[in-house]
Motif scaffolding. Structure first.
Motif, PDB file in Angstrom:
ATOM      1  N   LEU A  47     -21.989  22.817   8.554  1.00 20.50           N
ATOM      2  CA  LEU A  47     -21.549  22.441   9.901  1.00 20.50           C
ATOM      3  C   LEU A  47     -21.775  20.946  10.138  1.00 20.50           C
ATOM      4  O   LEU A  47     -20.908  20.255  10.677  1.00 20.50           O
ATOM      5  N   PHE A  48     -22.918  20.433   9.700  1.00 21.99           N
ATOM      6  CA  PHE A  48     -23.222  19.016   9.850  1.00 21.99           C
ATOM      7  C   PHE A  48     -22.198  18.160   9.101  1.00 21.99           C
ATOM      8  O   PHE A  48     -21.664  17.186   9.646  1.00 21.99           O
ATOM      9  N   LEU A  49     -21.931  18.519   7.863  1.00 15.88           N
ATOM     10  CA  LEU A  49     -20.940  17.783   7.068  1.00 15.88           C
ATOM     11  C   LEU A  49     -19.558  17.842   7.718  1.00 15.88           C
ATOM     12  O   LEU A  49     -18.853  16.833   7.790  1.00 15.88           O
ATOM     13  N   SER A  50     -19.200  19.017   8.199  1.00 16.50           N
ATOM     14  CA  SER A  50     -17.875  19.209   8.795  1.00 16.50           C
ATOM     15  C   SER A  50     -17.694  18.460  10.100  1.00 16.50           C
ATOM     16  O   SER A  50     -16.627  17.909  10.363  1.00 16.50           O
ATOM     17  N   LYS A  51     -18.736  18.453  10.924  1.00 16.39           N
ATOM     18  CA  LYS A  51     -18.625  17.830  12.244  1.00 16.39           C
ATOM     19  C   LYS A  51     -18.894  16.331  12.234  1.00 16.39           C
ATOM     20  O   LYS A  51     -18.357  15.603  13.059  1.00 16.39           O
ATOM     21  N   VAL A  52     -19.726  15.867  11.304  1.00 12.65           N
ATOM     22  CA  VAL A  52     -20.158  14.473  11.347  1.00 12.65           C
ATOM     23  C   VAL A  52     -19.712  13.668  10.129  1.00 12.65           C
ATOM     24  O   VAL A  52     -18.999  12.677  10.264  1.00 12.65           O
ATOM     25  N   LEU A  53     -20.149  14.070   8.955  1.00 11.12           N
ATOM     26  CA  LEU A  53     -19.933  13.220   7.786  1.00 11.12           C
ATOM     27  C   LEU A  53     -18.479  13.158   7.314  1.00 11.12           C
ATOM     28  O   LEU A  53     -17.981  12.064   7.037  1.00 11.12           O
ATOM     29  N   LEU A  54     -17.811  14.288   7.212  1.00  8.07           N
ATOM     30  CA  LEU A  54     -16.416  14.249   6.754  1.00  8.07           C
ATOM     31  C   LEU A  54     -15.533  13.436   7.698  1.00  8.07           C
ATOM     32  O   LEU A  54     -14.763  12.592   7.231  1.00  8.07           O
ATOM     33  N   PRO A  55     -15.612  13.633   9.016  1.00  7.47           N
ATOM     34  CA  PRO A  55     -14.812  12.780   9.903  1.00  7.47           C
ATOM     35  C   PRO A  55     -15.184  11.302   9.797  1.00  7.47           C
ATOM     36  O   PRO A  55     -14.319  10.438   9.906  1.00  7.47           O
ATOM     37  N   PRO A  61     -10.851  14.161  12.199  1.00  7.04           N
ATOM     38  CA  PRO A  61     -11.684  15.328  12.506  1.00  7.04           C
ATOM     39  C   PRO A  61     -11.244  16.525  11.666  1.00  7.04           C
ATOM     40  O   PRO A  61     -10.106  16.609  11.236  1.00  7.04           O
ATOM     41  N   LEU A  62     -12.173  17.421  11.430  1.00  2.00           N
ATOM     42  CA  LEU A  62     -11.868  18.642  10.703  1.00  2.00           C
ATOM     43  C   LEU A  62     -10.986  19.524  11.590  1.00  2.00           C
ATOM     44  O   LEU A  62     -11.175  19.564  12.809  1.00  2.00           O
ATOM     45  N   PRO A  63     -10.023  20.231  11.025  1.00  2.00           N
ATOM     46  CA  PRO A  63      -9.209  21.140  11.835  1.00  2.00           C
ATOM     47  C   PRO A  63     -10.098  22.131  12.595  1.00  2.00           C
ATOM     48  O   PRO A  63     -11.083  22.634  12.033  1.00  2.00           O
ATOM     49  N   PRO A  64      -9.777  22.405  13.842  1.00  2.00           N
ATOM     50  CA  PRO A  64     -10.619  23.285  14.675  1.00  2.00           C
ATOM     51  C   PRO A  64     -10.912  24.642  14.050  1.00  2.00           C
ATOM     52  O   PRO A  64     -12.019  25.153  14.190  1.00  2.00           O
ATOM     53  N   GLU A  65      -9.950  25.224  13.350  1.00  2.00           N
ATOM     54  CA  GLU A  65     -10.191  26.544  12.762  1.00  2.00           C
ATOM     55  C   GLU A  65     -11.245  26.486  11.657  1.00  2.00           C
ATOM     56  O   GLU A  65     -12.039  27.408  11.493  1.00  2.00           O
ATOM     57  N   LYS A  66     -11.298  25.392  10.911  1.00  2.00           N
ATOM     58  CA  LYS A  66     -12.328  25.244   9.867  1.00  2.00           C
ATOM     59  C   LYS A  66     -13.698  25.005  10.496  1.00  2.00           C
ATOM     60  O   LYS A  66     -14.707  25.516  10.018  1.00  2.00           O
ATOM     61  N   MET A 149     -31.032  12.051  14.534  1.00  2.00           N
ATOM     62  CA  MET A 149     -30.602  12.266  15.920  1.00  2.00           C
ATOM     63  C   MET A 149     -29.582  11.209  16.340  1.00  2.00           C
ATOM     64  O   MET A 149     -28.806  11.435  17.258  1.00  2.00           O
ATOM     65  N   ASN A 150     -29.578  10.080  15.680  1.00  2.00           N
ATOM     66  CA  ASN A 150     -28.658   9.009  16.024  1.00  2.00           C
ATOM     67  C   ASN A 150     -27.455   8.919  15.088  1.00  2.00           C
ATOM     68  O   ASN A 150     -26.709   7.956  15.138  1.00  2.00           O
ATOM     69  N   VAL A 151     -27.250   9.926  14.246  1.00  2.00           N
ATOM     70  CA  VAL A 151     -26.191   9.887  13.261  1.00  2.00           C
ATOM     71  C   VAL A 151     -24.795   9.775  13.899  1.00  2.00           C
ATOM     72  O   VAL A 151     -23.904   9.171  13.336  1.00  2.00           O
ATOM     73  N   LYS A 152     -24.627  10.333  15.069  1.00  2.00           N
ATOM     74  CA  LYS A 152     -23.314  10.299  15.712  1.00  2.00           C
ATOM     75  C   LYS A 152     -22.974   8.906  16.221  1.00  2.00           C
ATOM     76  O   LYS A 152     -21.835   8.631  16.568  1.00  2.00           O
ATOM     77  N   ASN A 153     -23.959   8.002  16.243  1.00  2.00           N
ATOM     78  CA  ASN A 153     -23.717   6.629  16.712  1.00  2.00           C
ATOM     79  C   ASN A 153     -23.265   5.692  15.592  1.00  2.00           C
ATOM     80  O   ASN A 153     -23.110   4.507  15.816  1.00  2.00           O
ATOM     81  N   LEU A 154     -23.083   6.243  14.380  1.00  2.00           N
ATOM     82  CA  LEU A 154     -22.652   5.391  13.266  1.00  2.00           C
ATOM     83  C   LEU A 154     -21.273   4.832  13.487  1.00  2.00           C
ATOM     84  O   LEU A 154     -20.384   5.459  13.960  1.00  2.00           O
TER      85      LEU A 154
END
Length: 154
Positions: A47-55, A61-66, A149-154
Motif C-alpha cells: 500500500l505504501f509503495l502504491s500510494k507514495v513511491l510509485l506515483p 497515481p496508481l489506478p483507483p482499482e489497484k 511521516m514526512n514522505v508525502k512532502n517529497l
C-alpha cells in the motif's frame, strides 16, 4: 531485520519482556515475527509503495482499482492481526510489550504515513498502538518515525 533484532536482544541482555524466556510467550513472539513477513509487512509495504513511491517515481497515481485492491488486502491482514494475535490482550505476547509489538507497529506506520488512517475505525488496534507507544516512549516513537511521516512532502 528480525535476525538482527533477535541477535541484539540476546547479545545485550535486554529486559525479558522484549523476547521472553518463558517458552509459551516466546513462541507467541516468534509466531508473530514469522507471520508478519507475508501479511502485515507485505500488505502494508504494498500500500505504501502504491500510494507514495510509485506515483513519486512515475509521476502518475496508481489506478483507483489497484489501490483499492491493495487496501483490501491490508484490511484482511489487519483483521487477522486483531483476531489472532491481539485478541483481548494488551500486547501480542500477553501483558507486556515485546519485539512482536514493536515490529508490528513499525510495519503499520508505513501505510499510516501514506495517508491510510488504519487506526481510526479500529478502536482495539488504536488502543494497542497507544500502549506500545507508551511502552517505548512517545518522544522516541515520534523521533523514529519522523522521516517517514514526512514522505508525502517529497
Amino acid at each position: 531485520s528480525i535476525a538482527i533484532l533477535l541477535y541484539m536482544v540476546q547479545k545485550f541482555k535486554t529486559p525479558d519482556h522484549w523476547y521472553p524466556a518463558d517458552l509459551q510467550k516466546r513462541a507467541r513472539v516468534d509466531e508473530y515475527l514469522s507471520w508478519q513477513h507475508i501479511n502485515i509487512r507485505a500488505k502494508g509495504s504494498k500500500l505504501f509503495l502504491s500510494k507514495v513511491l510509485l506515483p513519486l517515481i512515475t509521476g502518475q497515481p496508481l489506478p483507483p482499482e489497484k489501490l483499492e485492491f491493495a487496501t483490501e488486502e491490508l484490511n484482511v491482514a489487519l483483521k487477522q492481526f486483531e483476531e489472532k494475535f491481539l485478541q483481548d490482550k494488551p500486547f501480542i505476547a500477553g501483558s507486556e510489550v515485546s519485539l512482536a509489538d514493536l515490529v508490528a507497529l513499525v510495519e503499520l506506520m508505513q501505510p499510516v504515513c501514506a495517508g491510510y488512517a488504519l487506526f481510526e475505525e479500529r478502536p482495539a488496534l488504536a488502543a494497542w498502538r497507544g500502549r506500545v507507544e507508551e511502552a517505548v516512549g512517545k518522544e522516541l516513537f515520534l523521533e523514529a518515525h519522523q522521516e517517514i511521516m514526512n514522505v508525502k512532502n517529497l
